[in-house]
Design a protein around this motif. Structure first.
Motif, PDB file in Angstrom:
ATOM      1  N   ILE A 271       5.506  -3.292  -9.169  1.00 32.36           N
ATOM      2  CA  ILE A 271       5.152  -4.040  -7.968  1.00 32.36           C
ATOM      3  C   ILE A 271       3.640  -4.104  -7.778  1.00 32.36           C
ATOM      4  CG2 ILE A 271       5.104  -2.165  -6.241  1.00 32.36           C
ATOM      5  CD1 ILE A 271       6.824  -4.087  -4.462  1.00 32.36           C
ATOM      6  N   GLY A 272       2.896  -3.225  -8.474  1.00 37.64           N
ATOM      7  CA  GLY A 272       1.435  -3.284  -8.441  1.00 37.64           C
ATOM      8  C   GLY A 272       0.824  -2.879  -7.118  1.00 37.64           C
ATOM      9  N   ALA A 273       1.283  -1.769  -6.581  1.00 36.32           N
ATOM     10  CA  ALA A 273       0.808  -1.305  -5.278  1.00 36.32           C
ATOM     11  C   ALA A 273      -0.640  -0.833  -5.334  1.00 36.32           C
ATOM     12  CB  ALA A 273       1.707  -0.173  -4.769  1.00 36.32           C
ATOM     13  N   ASP A 274      -1.294  -0.944  -4.205  1.00 40.37           N
ATOM     14  CA  ASP A 274      -2.589  -0.310  -3.981  1.00 40.37           C
ATOM     15  C   ASP A 274      -2.282   1.123  -3.556  1.00 40.37           C
ATOM     16  OD1 ASP A 274      -5.120   0.489  -3.227  1.00 40.37           O
ATOM     17  OD2 ASP A 274      -5.196  -0.785  -1.435  1.00 40.37           O
ATOM     18  N   VAL A 275      -2.533   2.093  -4.422  1.00 39.37           N
ATOM     19  CA  VAL A 275      -2.107   3.468  -4.174  1.00 39.37           C
ATOM     20  C   VAL A 275      -3.296   4.290  -3.684  1.00 39.37           C
ATOM     21  CG1 VAL A 275      -0.964   5.511  -5.107  1.00 39.37           C
ATOM     22  CG2 VAL A 275      -0.397   3.234  -6.010  1.00 39.37           C
ATOM     23  N   VAL A 276      -3.103   4.917  -2.534  1.00 46.17           N
ATOM     24  CA  VAL A 276      -4.104   5.807  -1.966  1.00 46.17           C
ATOM     25  C   VAL A 276      -3.651   7.235  -2.218  1.00 46.17           C
ATOM     26  CG1 VAL A 276      -5.303   6.523   0.143  1.00 46.17           C
ATOM     27  CG2 VAL A 276      -4.636   4.112  -0.171  1.00 46.17           C
ATOM     28  N   HIS A 277      -4.388   7.960  -3.050  1.00 47.47           N
ATOM     29  CA  HIS A 277      -4.046   9.339  -3.373  1.00 47.47           C
ATOM     30  C   HIS A 277      -4.853  10.275  -2.476  1.00 47.47           C
ATOM     31  CE1 HIS A 277      -1.742   8.361  -7.021  1.00 47.47           C
ATOM     32  NE2 HIS A 277      -2.668   7.436  -7.258  1.00 47.47           N
ATOM     33  N   LEU A 278      -4.213  10.822  -1.463  1.00 48.33           N
ATOM     34  CA  LEU A 278      -4.908  11.739  -0.572  1.00 48.33           C
ATOM     35  C   LEU A 278      -5.049  13.114  -1.225  1.00 48.33           C
ATOM     36  CD1 LEU A 278      -3.264  10.843   2.874  1.00 48.33           C
ATOM     37  CD2 LEU A 278      -5.388   9.968   1.874  1.00 48.33           C
ATOM     38  N   HIS A 279      -6.117  13.819  -0.867  1.00 47.24           N
ATOM     39  CA  HIS A 279      -6.370  15.145  -1.436  1.00 47.24           C
ATOM     40  C   HIS A 279      -5.713  16.257  -0.635  1.00 47.24           C
ATOM     41  CE1 HIS A 279      -9.676  12.730  -3.186  1.00 47.24           C
ATOM     42  NE2 HIS A 279      -9.510  13.526  -4.215  1.00 47.24           N
TER      43      HIS A 279
ATOM     44  N   VAL B 169       0.866  -1.180   0.000  1.00 45.58           N
ATOM     45  CA  VAL B 169       0.000   0.000   0.000  1.00 45.58           C
ATOM     46  C   VAL B 169       0.902   1.229   0.000  1.00 45.58           C
ATOM     47  CG1 VAL B 169      -1.704   1.343   1.299  1.00 45.58           C
ATOM     48  CG2 VAL B 169      -1.869  -1.156   1.232  1.00 45.58           C
ATOM     49  N   VAL B 170       0.707   2.115  -0.956  1.00 41.24           N
ATOM     50  CA  VAL B 170       1.429   3.386  -0.989  1.00 41.24           C
ATOM     51  C   VAL B 170       0.427   4.501  -0.740  1.00 41.24           C
ATOM     52  CG1 VAL B 170       2.796   4.997  -2.373  1.00 41.24           C
ATOM     53  CG2 VAL B 170       3.178   2.534  -2.593  1.00 41.24           C
ATOM     54  N   VAL B 171       0.724   5.343   0.227  1.00 40.58           N
ATOM     55  CA  VAL B 171      -0.119   6.509   0.501  1.00 40.58           C
ATOM     56  C   VAL B 171       0.598   7.731  -0.043  1.00 40.58           C
ATOM     57  CG1 VAL B 171      -1.263   7.907   2.246  1.00 40.58           C
ATOM     58  CG2 VAL B 171      -1.059   5.424   2.566  1.00 40.58           C
ATOM     59  N   ASP B 172       0.032   8.321  -1.097  1.00 36.60           N
ATOM     60  CA  ASP B 172       0.580   9.546  -1.691  1.00 36.60           C
ATOM     61  C   ASP B 172      -0.067  10.730  -0.996  1.00 36.60           C
ATOM     62  OD1 ASP B 172       1.548  11.579  -3.273  1.00 36.60           O
ATOM     63  OD2 ASP B 172       0.137  11.195  -4.913  1.00 36.60           O
TER      64      ASP B 172
END
Length: 332
Positions: free
Chosen positions: A72-80, A53-56
């Motif tokens: 690597i196919g991360a689950d990316v969380v793009h915070l606002h 999990v990557v938190v941007d």
């Protein structure tokens, strides 16, 4: 079985530890090149994490794109909104536990570069531990290979002979707190005891959260698990904090006075050591503006505690909802 001190003891080594589901959580903000190196290092692990999990944190560079496109196919969380490392870890750990079904959460910053055997060494120690573990920490080194002064795990004060022997059997030493620069967190304990406080923004979120997990739990530092912490200089947070000194003061006081993560003796010892460090830094710098920043942190720490993490993440309803569900479960 249990001992008389209520420590849960395994019937034997955790032979299935290597099969547990490990989800790595990486928090990033405007470090696209370091993030790429971190994800490359995760992909090159001898024992790869089962998910990432990557938190941007609302980056303004290409960090989010790097995370999205990495093989690597991360689950990316793009915070606002940038909610700092603390908010990012609260969102990322919550997602790893509640969405990705982690048994263990492997947390790190985007400037953390794990060596190929880093995760395998943590899981080997977990498998060899004669007792249940809540937190395992890696050895963080700087670019020159020396121990990074920012990320030294605190040895548990007054650890018994049995605790030291149990830790040694798992190739480590007993710890009381750990840095998020490579720590493996027991997901069941996170479900039971909660997430880090997002409102800390930066600094001391890992200090308080791992202390909470380890107040009644066991943790070990595993020197065979090595990560490189690629900071600009090898120093502690107090070396040249600037405006961040506000968070250093406010958050450390929050951790020591507004939580149950520490015993009364630990509050005195850790608090005294922290104040001594602040006074030494202020005497060295002779910077009146830094003193004013610290006093503002002191006043805010006395006025109020941290807001609920879901409130801090309100700009991102999905992440806030996941946090809220976990917090409700921990409160039961």
């Amino acid at each position: 079985m249990t001992r008389q001190d209520n420590t849960v003891v395994a019937e034997g080594p955790h032979e299935d530890a290597r099969a547990d589901r490990v989800v790595a959580v990486v928090v990033t903000y405007n470090r696209e090149q370091l993030l790429a190196a971190c994800l490359d290092a995760l992909a090159a692990q001898d024992r790869r994490p089962d998910a990432v999990v990557v938190v941007d944190n609302a980056s303004t560079d290409l960090s989010g794109t790097v995370a999205d496109s990495h093989p690597i196919g991360a689950d990316v969380v793009h915070l606002h909104r940038n909610v700092g490392g603390a908010g990012g870890f609260a969102a990322g750990i919550a997602r790893a536990v509640a969405v990705s079904g982690a048994d263990w959460v492997w947390v790190m910053d985007d400037d953390t570069i794990p060596r190929p055997g880093a995760l395998a060494a943590l899981l080997e120690s977990l498998a060899d531990s004669p007792v249940r573990l809540s937190v395992l920490s890696s050895r963080a080194v700087w670019t020159d290979g020396t121990d990074h002064p920012m990320n030294r795990a605190r040895t548990r004060l007054g650890a018994s002979r049995a605790e030291r022997a149990d830790a040694a059997a798992a190739h480590g030493r007993p710890i009381r707190t750990a840095s998020y620069v490579s720590a493996l967190l027991n997901a069941d304990d996170v479900r039971r005891l909660g997430l880090p406080f997002a409102d800390y923004f930066i600094w001391s979120d890992d200090f308080e959260h791992t202390a909470r997990l380890l107040r009644a739990g066991r943790g070990i530092h595993v020197p065979g698990s090595i990560v490189e912490h690629r900071t600009a200089v090898a120093s502690t947070a107090q070396a040249s904090p600037g405006g961040r000194f506000y968070y250093d003061v406010r958050n450390r006081l929050w951790a020591l006075t507004r939580t149950r993560s520490f015993t009364a003796l630990e509050r005195v010892l850790y608090g005294g050591r922290t104040v001594l460090g602040w006074l030494t830094m202020l005497a060295r710098t002779r910077d009146d503006s830094l003193l004013r920043v610290g006093l503002r942190g002191l006043v805010d720490a006395l006025r109020h505690g941290p807001r609920p993490s879901a409130t801090v993440l309100a700009a991102d309803p999905e992440s806030a909802g996941v946090i809220r569900r976990l917090e409700r479960a921990a409160a039961r």
